[in-house]
Scaffold this motif. Structure first.
Motif, PDB file in Angstrom:
ATOM      1  N   LEU A  18       8.081 -42.649  17.409  1.00  0.00           N
ATOM      2  CA  LEU A  18       6.653 -42.341  17.392  1.00  0.00           C
ATOM      3  C   LEU A  18       6.370 -40.883  17.111  1.00  0.00           C
ATOM      4  O   LEU A  18       7.023 -40.002  17.653  1.00  0.00           O
ATOM      5  CB  LEU A  18       6.052 -42.677  18.751  1.00  0.00           C
ATOM      6  CG  LEU A  18       5.609 -44.083  18.941  1.00  0.00           C
ATOM      7  CD1 LEU A  18       5.055 -44.232  20.340  1.00  0.00           C
ATOM      8  CD2 LEU A  18       4.536 -44.406  17.928  1.00  0.00           C
TER       9      LEU A  18
ATOM     10  N   THR B  90       2.348 -52.268  19.480  1.00  0.00           N
ATOM     11  CA  THR B  90       1.046 -51.608  19.584  1.00  0.00           C
ATOM     12  C   THR B  90       1.221 -50.131  19.922  1.00  0.00           C
ATOM     13  O   THR B  90       0.522 -49.267  19.384  1.00  0.00           O
ATOM     14  CB  THR B  90       0.178 -52.297  20.643  1.00  0.00           C
ATOM     15  OG1 THR B  90       0.111 -53.684  20.334  1.00  0.00           O
ATOM     16  CG2 THR B  90      -1.224 -51.737  20.650  1.00  0.00           C
ATOM     17  N   ALA B  91       2.178 -49.837  20.817  1.00  0.00           N
ATOM     18  CA  ALA B  91       2.441 -48.435  21.138  1.00  0.00           C
ATOM     19  C   ALA B  91       2.903 -47.702  19.885  1.00  0.00           C
ATOM     20  O   ALA B  91       2.620 -46.522  19.685  1.00  0.00           O
ATOM     21  CB  ALA B  91       3.494 -48.334  22.242  1.00  0.00           C
ATOM     22  N   LEU B  92       3.614 -48.434  19.027  1.00  0.00           N
ATOM     23  CA  LEU B  92       4.208 -47.813  17.840  1.00  0.00           C
ATOM     24  C   LEU B  92       3.194 -47.626  16.722  1.00  0.00           C
ATOM     25  O   LEU B  92       3.077 -46.532  16.162  1.00  0.00           O
ATOM     26  CB  LEU B  92       5.346 -48.718  17.359  1.00  0.00           C
ATOM     27  CG  LEU B  92       6.468 -48.094  16.552  1.00  0.00           C
ATOM     28  CD1 LEU B  92       7.154 -47.021  17.367  1.00  0.00           C
ATOM     29  CD2 LEU B  92       7.484 -49.170  16.182  1.00  0.00           C
TER      30      LEU B  92
ATOM     31  N   LEU C 162       5.113 -53.123  22.633  1.00  0.00           N
ATOM     32  CA  LEU C 162       5.930 -52.107  21.950  1.00  0.00           C
ATOM     33  C   LEU C 162       5.372 -51.802  20.560  1.00  0.00           C
ATOM     34  O   LEU C 162       5.255 -50.636  20.172  1.00  0.00           O
ATOM     35  CB  LEU C 162       7.386 -52.582  21.847  1.00  0.00           C
ATOM     36  CG  LEU C 162       8.160 -52.564  23.162  1.00  0.00           C
ATOM     37  CD1 LEU C 162       9.517 -53.211  22.995  1.00  0.00           C
ATOM     38  CD2 LEU C 162       8.323 -51.129  23.656  1.00  0.00           C
TER      39      LEU C 162
ATOM     40  N   ARG D 132      -1.144 -43.021  25.036  1.00  0.00           N
ATOM     41  CA  ARG D 132       0.129 -42.694  24.401  1.00  0.00           C
ATOM     42  C   ARG D 132       1.129 -42.108  25.389  1.00  0.00           C
ATOM     43  O   ARG D 132       1.831 -41.146  25.068  1.00  0.00           O
ATOM     44  CB  ARG D 132      -0.087 -41.713  23.241  1.00  0.00           C
ATOM     45  CG  ARG D 132      -1.280 -42.000  22.380  1.00  0.00           C
ATOM     46  CD  ARG D 132      -0.925 -41.967  20.929  1.00  0.00           C
ATOM     47  NE  ARG D 132      -0.468 -43.271  20.502  1.00  0.00           N
ATOM     48  CZ  ARG D 132       0.295 -43.483  19.432  1.00  0.00           C
ATOM     49  NH1 ARG D 132       0.718 -42.488  18.706  1.00  0.00           N
ATOM     50  NH2 ARG D 132       0.647 -44.700  19.094  1.00  0.00           N
TER      51      ARG D 132
ATOM     52  N   ILE E 221      -0.670 -47.245  27.031  1.00  0.00           N
ATOM     53  CA  ILE E 221      -0.667 -47.352  25.569  1.00  0.00           C
ATOM     54  C   ILE E 221      -1.828 -46.545  24.990  1.00  0.00           C
ATOM     55  O   ILE E 221      -1.651 -45.767  24.050  1.00  0.00           O
ATOM     56  CB  ILE E 221      -0.798 -48.818  25.107  1.00  0.00           C
ATOM     57  CG1 ILE E 221       0.456 -49.603  25.458  1.00  0.00           C
ATOM     58  CG2 ILE E 221      -1.022 -48.884  23.601  1.00  0.00           C
ATOM     59  CD1 ILE E 221       0.384 -51.058  25.068  1.00  0.00           C
TER      60      ILE E 221
END
Lengths: 332, 279
Positions: A45, B126-128, B124, A292, A289
């Motif tokens: 990320l 969605t976080a990405l 995972l 972040r 989420i």
């Protein structure tokens, strides 16, 4: 298939111990690879936690200092093993948005999520298993058809939508139970329990329907077996034979499904929590989420995977313990 | 065809599924109103000749939303089935045809993937990359892979001992040719039945994922997203929750009945009657 449930109740054999050991190694390997996948996926990320903490007014020197303080400048594999090593000691890192240890944040939320999943499990067994047994005993009769139609409908209803319907009925129309929210256990256990009744009912419905179908199928299968005929020949009525020998044997496939179901229940809580505004793992993850907060996301997801994998491990071993056929051969 | 019609549940299930599929597909070319047309003055209208299912909290036409939402739900679930079958079936066939290390690897891989419930994969992704319908497709698709791999392997193993497979081997066919020419055609019915089951599970999963904000995003719509939109007002306007929810239930029931009927029509011996549930 064949043989009774009670045959040869000896001490756990060497085979069984080896079987459990092999399963445990598989469990550990699965978790390790899962951790690897999660860590490197989230490591891809863009975004810098140090930048996030310091905000846009930070200087490059301060940023570099904080990065090294947080260990962010170490190579990825070092950070990975650091993370694993920390988790083995109960240290899941620190959430940089909530400024608190991830382990504590997760632990607080598990107090909602885990009881919810367990209640749902108990309800689904208490409802699903007897219905399955009744349907199998009355196979082909109206009762059987009725129960199977109920089950067919139950599996088709999304648990979170059912939760909304329950809220409408019990919280709005009848006003028996709170529509949502949660009182922490230590403040008022009774209120906390009341807050979990509707969510666990919502979660339990599809699971109970599946259990009823599995139980019915397993019992119908078992009823045609030789040992039921033998029991009947010994003079037991069909009801006695099915109850004493059939149900116990039929429980074996049910056990496997129960293990799978618990995993899905834990995942299901994340969605159902949303309906009732419960402060469980789901809420924690969704906040993480949107902010972040990757340390928190990876800590919470690995906990979910531990829950699922551990359940399957326990199911496998329990299966081997109750099934003498497996106990002798050592593996399925 | 006569064999199909001899199973009333198959006919009812297929008819129901087709009805919803047609309603969904129709939304691609026509909906009573554009789904993104927000008319705040006309919100919360009850059903009327003008708006068959009323309007939602933004004044959008519910019937149009349901049509478009049904399409999205079907599409997501269908692509996820294609992913699962496309990867899972070859893996399962390979496991059955080669055995040994290949089989071990496939089985361990499917055990491993089972440890990731669809929602964890969706979290995972969605976080990405942020939320979107693609996340739901990938998450449900990944979940489907081991399901199809196991079904394909199980089915293939049960016929691998039959004479025509041995004849193929004697004729000098390799493992890949055996798997493709002899095993695959014989497990097709199993795969289709499983596909129906996974399609219904996929529609349920899509609803759940979109409901918590990990799936379909506005201005697109799906049945799960409609439930998410209705969440804030459902105690005052339950209608907005009832309509998309009932649609999901009816579609899933139709698919399940079709799947059960299909299984009976294709091979009565396959009656096992169990499914896995995805969340």
């Amino acid at each position: 298939m064949g043989g009774g449930w009670e045959g040869g109740r000896s001490a756990p054999s060497l085979n069984l111990i080896l079987f459990a050991l092999r399963r445990f190694i598989g469990f550990a390997a699965t978790l390790f690879v899962a951790a690897l996948v999660i860590f490197y996926l989230l490591d891809l990320l863009p975004g810098d936690p140090a930048q996030f903490i310091l905000g846009i007014s930070s200087t490059p020197e301060k940023l570099a200092q904080l990065r090294s303080q947080m260990g962010l400048d170490a190579p990825a594999h070092e950070r990975f093993f650091g993370w694993i090593w920390g988790m083995l000691q109960g240290d899941f890192g620190t959430s940089y948005t909530q400024r608190a240890p991830v382990a504590k944040l997760i632990w607080d939320r598990i107090g909602v999520t885990l009881p919810l999943a367990l209640f749902a499990m108990v309800i689904s067994m208490a409802v699903g298993l007897p219905l399955g047994i009744i349907a199998a005993r009355r196979r082909g009769k109206a009762v059987d058809t009725g129960i199977m139609i109920l089950a067919q409908t139950g599996v088709a209803i999304p648990n979170f939508w059912f939760g909304m319907l329950l809220t409408l009925l019990f919280a709005v129309v009848l006003r028996w139970l709170p529509p949502g929210g949660f009182t922490p256990w230590h403040e008022d256990p009774l209120l906390a329990f009341r807050g979990l009744i509707l969510p666990s009912l919502a979660l339990a419905l599809p699971q109970a329907s599946i259990l009823a179908r599995v139980m019915r199928t397993a019992l119908v299968d078992v009823s045609g077996q030789d040992f039921i005929r033998t029991a009947r020949a010994k003079g037991l009525t069909m009801g006695e034979a099915v109850w004493r020998h059939g149900v116990r044997n039929a429980l074996l496939p049910v056990l496997t499904i129960l293990g799978l179901q618990f995993a899905f229940l834990v995942a299901g809580t994340i969605i159902v929590e949303n309906v009732f505004y419960l402060p469980g793992l789901g809420r924690l993850i969704f906040t993480a989420i949107s902010e972040r907060d990757l340390v928190l996301v990876r800590g919470a997801t690995i906990i979910l995977i531990v829950a699922v994998t551990a359940t399957m491990l326990v199911t496998d071993i329990a299966y081997a313990l109750v099934d003498p056929r497996l106990r002798e051969r050592g593996a399925p | 065809m006569r064999r199909v019609l001899a199973h009333p549940s198959l006919v009812i299930g297929l008819a129901g599924t087709l009805l919803f599929a047609v309603i969904g597909l129709l939304s691609m070319v026509w909906t009573p109103y554009p789904i993104e047309q927000i008319v705040v003055a006309r919100r919360f209208l009850p059903p009327s000749p003008e708006h068959w299912l009323g309007t939602d909290n933004l004044g959008r036409d519910m019937a149009s939303l349901v049509m478009a939402g049904t399409y999205t739900s079907f599409l997501v679930a269908a692509i996820a089935v294609a992913i699962g079958a496309g990867i899972g079936v070859p893996l399962g066939l390979a496991a059955a045809a080669w055995g040994g290390a290949v089989e071990w690897l496939v089985l361990r891989l499917s055990d491993f993937v089972f440890a990731f419930p669809a929602i964890v994969v969706a979290i995972l992704i969605t976080a990405l990359i942020g939320p979107g319908a693609v996340n739901a497709i990938v998450a449900i698709g990944i979940f489907n892979i081991p399901v199809f791999a196991r079904v394909a392997r199980g089915g293939a193993l049960s016929i691998a001992t039959l004479d025509f497979v041995a004849a193929g081997r004697l004729a000098g066919l390799g493992n890949a040719a055996i798997a493709y020419r002899h095993l695959l055609p014989n497990i097709m019915s199993l795969i289709i039945v499983q596909g129906t089951i996974q399609l219904s599970l996929g529609i349920l999963s899509e609803a759940g994922l979109s409901y918590v904000g990990l799936g379909t995003q506005p201005p697109e719509t799906s049945l799960g997203l409609m439930l998410r939109d209705a969440q804030g007002v459902f105690l005052i306007h339950p209608w907005l929750t009832l309509v998309p929810g009932l649609c999901i239930v009816l579609i899933v029931i139709a698919l399940n009945i079709a799947g059960d009927g299909l299984r009976d029509a294709i091979d009565p011996r396959l009656r096992q009657g169990e499914t896995h549930v995805a969340s």
